[in-house]
Design a protein around this motif. Structure first.
Motif: not given
Length: 117
Positions: A1-9, A58-62
């Motif tokens: 799984m993409n680390t960006d996906f994990v980080e975002m979740n 949304a990503e930027s806010v998180l």
């Protein structure tokens, strides 16, 4: 799984409730339900570019909240410290023959296991 996906979740778990309703919906559809931008666009009846822009906001806010508050970093640090303390306790139990000291270590370990982070 993409680390960006994990980080975002992970960031969403901590800060997702701070997003707007629309951002939250788009984020969940993209990151959790594996919708494509086009599918989200059709589902919500907005342009693909609108979906993309909302998702990026949304990503930027998180990321902004994590940068300012650091809750994920603190959480990970606390988990590492707790695991280190548990390891120290396990090592100490091997070398201690005093039953009352072992009971104290068991109680400490039990309390550590019950910590909710």
């Amino acid at each position: 799984m993409n680390t960006d996906f994990v980080e975002m979740n992970v960031l969403f778990d901590f800060y997702g409730s701070l997003l707007t309703g629309k951002q939250m919906d788009i984020f969940k559809m993209y990151y959790m339900e594996d919708y494509s931008l086009g599918e989200i666009s059709q589902e919500l009846n907005i342009s693909r570019q609108g979906v993309y822009d909302s998702l990026k906001r949304a990503e930027s806010v998180l990321k902004y909240y994590e940068e300012k508050l650091g809750l994920v970093k603190k959480y990970n640090s606390n988990i590492a410290k707790i695991n280190n303390i548990k390891r120290i306790i396990d090592d100490a139990k091997i070398n201690i023959s005093d039953k009352s000291a072992l009971r104290v270590l068991d109680e400490i370990q039990k309390e550590l296991d019950e910590i909710e982070l």
